[in-house]
Motif scaffolding. Structure first.
Motif, short mmCIF file in Angstrom:
data_model
loop_
_atom_site.label_atom_id
_atom_site.label_comp_id
_atom_site.label_asym_id
_atom_site.label_seq_id
_atom_site.Cartn_x
_atom_site.Cartn_y
_atom_site.Cartn_z
N ASN A 113 0.81 -1.21 0.00
CA ASN A 113 0.00 0.00 0.00
C ASN A 113 0.84 1.27 0.00
O ASN A 113 0.31 2.37 -0.02
CB ASN A 113 -0.94 0.01 1.22
CG ASN A 113 -2.00 1.09 1.15
OD1 ASN A 113 -2.11 1.92 2.04
ND2 ASN A 113 -2.79 1.09 0.08
N SER A 114 2.16 1.13 0.00
CA SER A 114 3.03 2.32 0.02
C SER A 114 2.95 3.09 -1.30
O SER A 114 3.26 4.27 -1.35
CB SER A 114 4.48 1.92 0.30
OG SER A 114 4.60 1.40 1.61
N SER A 115 2.58 2.39 -2.36
CA SER A 115 2.38 3.04 -3.67
C SER A 115 1.01 2.62 -4.18
O SER A 115 0.79 1.46 -4.55
CB SER A 115 3.47 2.61 -4.66
OG SER A 115 3.12 2.99 -5.98
N LYS A 116 0.07 3.55 -4.19
CA LYS A 116 -1.28 3.21 -4.63
C LYS A 116 -1.32 2.74 -6.09
O LYS A 116 -2.05 1.80 -6.42
CB LYS A 116 -2.22 4.40 -4.42
CG LYS A 116 -2.57 4.63 -2.95
CD LYS A 116 -3.56 5.75 -2.79
CE LYS A 116 -4.08 5.85 -1.36
NZ LYS A 116 -3.02 6.18 -0.38
N PRO A 117 -0.56 3.36 -7.00
CA PRO A 117 -0.58 2.84 -8.38
C PRO A 117 -0.06 1.40 -8.47
O PRO A 117 -0.59 0.59 -9.24
CB PRO A 117 0.33 3.82 -9.13
CG PRO A 117 0.27 5.08 -8.34
CD PRO A 117 0.18 4.63 -6.91
N TYR A 118 0.98 1.09 -7.68
CA TYR A 118 1.50 -0.27 -7.69
C TYR A 118 0.46 -1.24 -7.15
O TYR A 118 0.21 -2.30 -7.74
CB TYR A 118 2.78 -0.34 -6.85
CG TYR A 118 3.27 -1.74 -6.57
CD1 TYR A 118 3.76 -2.54 -7.60
CD2 TYR A 118 3.21 -2.27 -5.28
CE1 TYR A 118 4.21 -3.83 -7.35
CE2 TYR A 118 3.65 -3.55 -5.02
CZ TYR A 118 4.14 -4.33 -6.06
OH TYR A 118 4.58 -5.62 -5.80
N GLN A 119 -0.18 -0.87 -6.03
CA GLN A 119 -1.19 -1.77 -5.47
C GLN A 119 -2.36 -1.95 -6.43
O GLN A 119 -2.92 -3.05 -6.53
CB GLN A 119 -1.69 -1.25 -4.13
CG GLN A 119 -2.53 -2.29 -3.39
CD GLN A 119 -3.30 -1.71 -2.23
OE1 GLN A 119 -4.22 -0.93 -2.40
NE2 GLN A 119 -2.92 -2.12 -1.02
#
Length: 311
Positions: A113-119
């Motif tokens: 969840n540290s990077s919303k685009p990654y998640q």
């Protein structure tokens, strides 16, 4: 033994500790607000040993399960005390990732969840539709994205909580600020919000009736948010459990929206959900289910609870 790590003034942790107490389960609370009370005697491997609390020695290999909500500890004390607290927290959070105990949830898993685009990519890979998304520092791209979708919203790219806002004509004057802070924009998705808490193989769903774009902050805009238990379709419940498992999260808060045509769209998976808010407003027994999971209940995937009848 069940170990709880976090701040005792944090409602989700406090509710879980209370549920363990009510169930008569042997447990220990490591309170981040008083880390100076704790000592560590590490073994030769560096990640085993003893936890010493007020003279009581607890071998870490006797800990069967952990519920961890690592927040920032209070910044009191002198420099030496703060250094000791920081060292303890660093060691303990590291131990959570390698401990043989059942951990809810391991820090490495929560990093999704540290990077919303990654998640969002992980969510889509798991089969849940996600809103059309743009991450940019280019004002022209934002305007083109808005023209394509009509209504769009924006939020932080990082895992730090931010208020979701709808992009309005008044925001156009602020677009040059993007040059210094890339931001995530998404197509607006109409429908009703449903927060699903996955606890092991169980799901606890709450519907949200609100006119606010971000119901969590409805009161700031003079709106209201009304929560109620929601009967999640079995296939959707199973899909939520599978998504949480794919992310390595025994406990997860999944933000869904059911569109007017009955489709489900997933916005985000919170790896450390403040479930207490939803439990307090709906009666869903999330804390009891969490403690049961910590005590060894591994209910088969897809069991769904819409009301507070589960024991």
């Amino acid at each position: 033994m069940i170990l709880f790590f976090g701040r005792t003034d944090d409602p989700p942790l406090a509710r879980a500790v209370g549920a363990a107490r009510d169930a008569g389960l042997r447990h220990l609370v490591v309170d981040q607000a008083h880390l100076a009370r704790y000592d560590l005697v590490t073994g030769t491997g560096g990640l085993d040993g003893l936890l010493v609390v007020d003279g009581m020695r607890v071998p870490l290999d006797t800990v069967a399960a952990v519920y961890a909500r690592p927040l920032e500890p209070p910044a009191g004390g002198d420099a030496a005390a703060r250094a000791r607290v920081a060292a303890f927290q660093e060691w303990f959070v590291g131990w959570l990732d390698t401990a043989p105990a059942f951990v809810v949830s391991r820090p490495s898993a929560m990093e999704s969840n540290s990077s919303k685009p990654y998640q969002a990519q992980l969510i889509a890979r798991a089969g849940f539709p996600v809103p059309d998304t743009l991450v940019t520092d280019d004002p022209g791209e934002v305007l083109a994205f808005r023209d394509r979708h009509g209504r769009i919203v924006y939020k932080s790219v990082s895992g730090i909580r931010s208020i979701v806002r709808e992009f309005t004509p008044a925001d156009e004057a602020r677009l040059p600020l993007l040059r210094g802070l890339p931001t995530q924009f998404q197509a607006y998705v109409p429908g009703r919000d449903v927060r699903v808490h996955v606890v092991g193989g169980r799901t606890y769903a709450a519907s949200v009736d609100s006119d606010a774009v971000d119901y969590r902050y409805a009161g700031r805009d003079g709106d209201a948010a009304r929560l109620a238990p929601f009967d999640l379709p079995p296939d959707t419940a199973r899909h939520c459990v599978e998504l949480a498992a794919a992310l390595g999260l025994p406990l997860a808060g999944i933000d869904l929206r059911r569109t007017p045509d009955g489709a489900w769209v997933c916005f985000e998976v919170n790896p450390m959900p403040a479930y207490s808010y939803y439990e307090a407003h709906t009666g869903l027994p999330i804390a009891a289910a969490l403690v049961s999971l910590l005590a060894g209940d591994r209910t088969p995937a897809g069991a769904s609870e819409a009301a507070g009848a589960w024991v």
